[in-house]
Design a protein around this motif. Sequence first.
Motif, PDB file in Angstrom:
ATOM      1  N   PHE A   1     -67.654   5.940  -7.599  1.00 37.30           N
ATOM      2  CA  PHE A   1     -66.781   5.008  -8.326  1.00 37.30           C
ATOM      3  C   PHE A   1     -65.351   5.257  -7.856  1.00 37.30           C
ATOM      4  O   PHE A   1     -64.846   6.375  -7.984  1.00 37.30           O
ATOM      5  CB  PHE A   1     -66.861   5.260  -9.837  1.00 37.30           C
ATOM      6  CG  PHE A   1     -68.120   4.755 -10.496  1.00 37.30           C
ATOM      7  CD1 PHE A   1     -69.194   4.259  -9.761  1.00 37.30           C
ATOM      8  CD2 PHE A   1     -68.241   4.767 -11.883  1.00 37.30           C
ATOM      9  CE1 PHE A   1     -70.350   3.792 -10.380  1.00 37.30           C
ATOM     10  CE2 PHE A   1     -69.384   4.308 -12.519  1.00 37.30           C
ATOM     11  CZ  PHE A   1     -70.442   3.822 -11.770  1.00 37.30           C
ATOM     12  N   ARG A   2     -64.715   4.212  -7.314  1.00 40.52           N
ATOM     13  CA  ARG A   2     -63.290   4.306  -7.009  1.00 40.52           C
ATOM     14  C   ARG A   2     -62.532   3.868  -8.247  1.00 40.52           C
ATOM     15  O   ARG A   2     -62.765   2.786  -8.775  1.00 40.52           O
ATOM     16  CB  ARG A   2     -62.924   3.413  -5.822  1.00 40.52           C
ATOM     17  CG  ARG A   2     -63.353   4.013  -4.486  1.00 40.52           C
ATOM     18  CD  ARG A   2     -62.925   3.136  -3.327  1.00 40.52           C
ATOM     19  NE  ARG A   2     -63.347   3.734  -2.069  1.00 40.52           N
ATOM     20  CZ  ARG A   2     -62.584   4.575  -1.365  1.00 40.52           C
ATOM     21  NH1 ARG A   2     -61.372   4.880  -1.780  1.00 40.52           N
ATOM     22  NH2 ARG A   2     -63.048   5.100  -0.245  1.00 40.52           N
ATOM     23  N   LEU A   3     -61.625   4.720  -8.710  1.00 40.01           N
ATOM     24  CA  LEU A   3     -60.913   4.457  -9.955  1.00 40.01           C
ATOM     25  C   LEU A   3     -59.476   4.039  -9.653  1.00 40.01           C
ATOM     26  O   LEU A   3     -58.908   4.424  -8.617  1.00 40.01           O
ATOM     27  CB  LEU A   3     -60.900   5.712 -10.833  1.00 40.01           C
ATOM     28  CG  LEU A   3     -62.271   6.334 -11.114  1.00 40.01           C
ATOM     29  CD1 LEU A   3     -62.109   7.554 -12.014  1.00 40.01           C
ATOM     30  CD2 LEU A   3     -63.216   5.327 -11.764  1.00 40.01           C
ATOM     31  N   ALA A   4     -58.897   3.257 -10.569  1.00 38.04           N
ATOM     32  CA  ALA A   4     -57.491   2.860 -10.446  1.00 38.04           C
ATOM     33  C   ALA A   4     -56.729   3.374 -11.651  1.00 38.04           C
ATOM     34  O   ALA A   4     -57.188   3.244 -12.784  1.00 38.04           O
ATOM     35  CB  ALA A   4     -57.384   1.336 -10.350  1.00 38.04           C
ATOM     36  N   GLY A   5     -55.577   3.983 -11.392  1.00 36.89           N
ATOM     37  CA  GLY A   5     -54.740   4.542 -12.449  1.00 36.89           C
ATOM     38  C   GLY A   5     -53.508   5.137 -11.802  1.00 36.89           C
ATOM     39  O   GLY A   5     -53.180   4.800 -10.654  1.00 36.89           O
TER      40      GLY A   5
ATOM     41  N   LYS B   1     -59.498   2.810 -14.546  1.00 37.99           N
ATOM     42  CA  LYS B   1     -60.242   1.566 -14.414  1.00 37.99           C
ATOM     43  C   LYS B   1     -61.262   1.678 -13.279  1.00 37.99           C
ATOM     44  O   LYS B   1     -60.935   2.191 -12.199  1.00 37.99           O
ATOM     45  CB  LYS B   1     -59.277   0.409 -14.141  1.00 37.99           C
ATOM     46  CG  LYS B   1     -59.944  -0.940 -14.250  1.00 37.99           C
ATOM     47  CD  LYS B   1     -58.932  -2.055 -14.238  1.00 37.99           C
ATOM     48  CE  LYS B   1     -59.647  -3.382 -14.419  1.00 37.99           C
ATOM     49  NZ  LYS B   1     -58.740  -4.503 -14.355  1.00 37.99           N
ATOM     50  N   ILE B   2     -62.480   1.210 -13.534  1.00 34.12           N
ATOM     51  CA  ILE B   2     -63.532   1.252 -12.507  1.00 34.12           C
ATOM     52  C   ILE B   2     -63.388   0.005 -11.641  1.00 34.12           C
ATOM     53  O   ILE B   2     -63.563  -1.109 -12.110  1.00 34.12           O
ATOM     54  CB  ILE B   2     -64.910   1.363 -13.170  1.00 34.12           C
ATOM     55  CG1 ILE B   2     -64.956   2.711 -13.900  1.00 34.12           C
ATOM     56  CG2 ILE B   2     -66.031   1.264 -12.140  1.00 34.12           C
ATOM     57  CD1 ILE B   2     -66.071   2.866 -14.847  1.00 34.12           C
ATOM     58  N   THR B   3     -63.015   0.215 -10.374  1.00 38.70           N
ATOM     59  CA  THR B   3     -62.698  -0.914  -9.496  1.00 38.70           C
ATOM     60  C   THR B   3     -63.984  -1.512  -8.920  1.00 38.70           C
ATOM     61  O   THR B   3     -65.055  -0.888  -8.964  1.00 38.70           O
ATOM     62  CB  THR B   3     -61.808  -0.456  -8.323  1.00 38.70           C
ATOM     63  OG1 THR B   3     -62.602   0.371  -7.468  1.00 38.70           O
ATOM     64  CG2 THR B   3     -60.586   0.304  -8.800  1.00 38.70           C
TER      65      THR B   3
END
Lengths: 330, 136
Positions: A223-227, A213-215
């Motif tokens: 891009f800081r991602l969430a997963g 997910k692109i936070t």
Amino acid sequence: MIEILSQTALATVQDIGRFGALRWGVGTAGAMDRMALVCGNLLLGNEEGAAAIEAQVFPFELRFDADCAFALTGADCAATLDGVPLPPWSAAKTRSGAVLRLGLPVSGKWRGARAYLCVAGGIDVPIALGSRSTQLRGAIGGLEGRALKQGDRLPLVPSIAGSPGPLEIGLVPPALAMPLEVDGCAAVRVLPAAEYDCFTQASRDALWSASWKITPQSDRYGFRLAGPNLEPLAPMEMRSHGIVPGVIQVPHGGQPIVQMCDAQPSGGYPKIGTVIEADLWRLGQAPIGSSVRFIETDWDGALAAGDETRNWLAEVRRLLDLYRTRSLGR
Amino acid sequence: MTSPLDHVAEIAALLAATDIDCLELTGPAGHLRLRRGGEPEVTAGGTGDEPLSEDETVAMPSPGFGIFLRVHPLHEMPLVRSGDSVAAGQVLGFLKIGPLLIPVPAPRDGVVSDIVAHDGTLVGFGDTLFRFSPQP
């Protein structure tokens, strides 16, 4: 001249990017969606890398203070010119005084995050280290090295005599012409990077199988991602080394960061992968809150993907030239 | 320059040696349509525009060759429906040639009375795309 009418944020002047200055610690900057920039310029008969406005906060409004031609590409923002709807991914002519308005990006068959306004000739800001791109970190390029604000006036490069000239037609967006999805989720191809093997098997599997997910902590820098957390086999401490846009770093928290166009030129986090150059435009259009998937590829796959986008652009160029010849022949 | 209408037999002979099934020419001298196995149709002096029929609609011919689209590839909704009032220059459809999308604009203010061409089909120059009632 173009005058910015809206109280805008984060809109910048961008061209194809600033190359050859990484050795001085100056990043590339440039359009987050280079395909959109090049397509807009091709429709207008401009140099392919000519400077344009990249808008990412909407609504965005501006006024043309000269008769000119322009092209809108990137996110479909239900644009209007003096209230008349314009088709997305197309070029049009305008009169002096006309107001162009970009609304919120539309969720149609493809939703983008960034819109590009190219103008015949290109936006004329001073060239810094070989490029007109705004480099916010170093406050160089673009308009005074900063984001655009209300009341800014941008001069246009006079169209060069003998340039091919604009066409009032449109293009099928490359995201539709060359779709890339996994299980209905936008995807980009990734090369395993230097520290890939230093992550647990579960983490390596998760890189390819999870939706990332692109936070909201995502911008032109990265891009800081969430997963799922990506865990190293053993703690890694590295010295800073050169990095490029596309590199996927994993800081201690385990949530990855993809470096984007305004990436700093060096960093010390372990690198689990690199988004291939040919797919950076896809990631550059991924909206905050959306998810992306990573597809594992190799050197040959990355080169083939680059060939695919180059060939598509070559076909666009060829057909535009044919159409232009036919239109002038009438 | 002589008019092609003075050379119908020669043009027909040239066409006979090709794969072309139909040729239409429109110019100041008139309108010519040659069809394989048919009789030449010549309308002298006109511009090729169809005169208003009893229901006062005109045929809007395709400006070229391509795949006719009623819906922009990014969108779900057609650009216009039968009965819609449109303004001169408003885009009613597209011709898709590879990656190019050529807009088909309304010739003047009026009402789209019928959409003749089917979405996603190949159309040629001069094929009727819409029937259109110009605003008086």
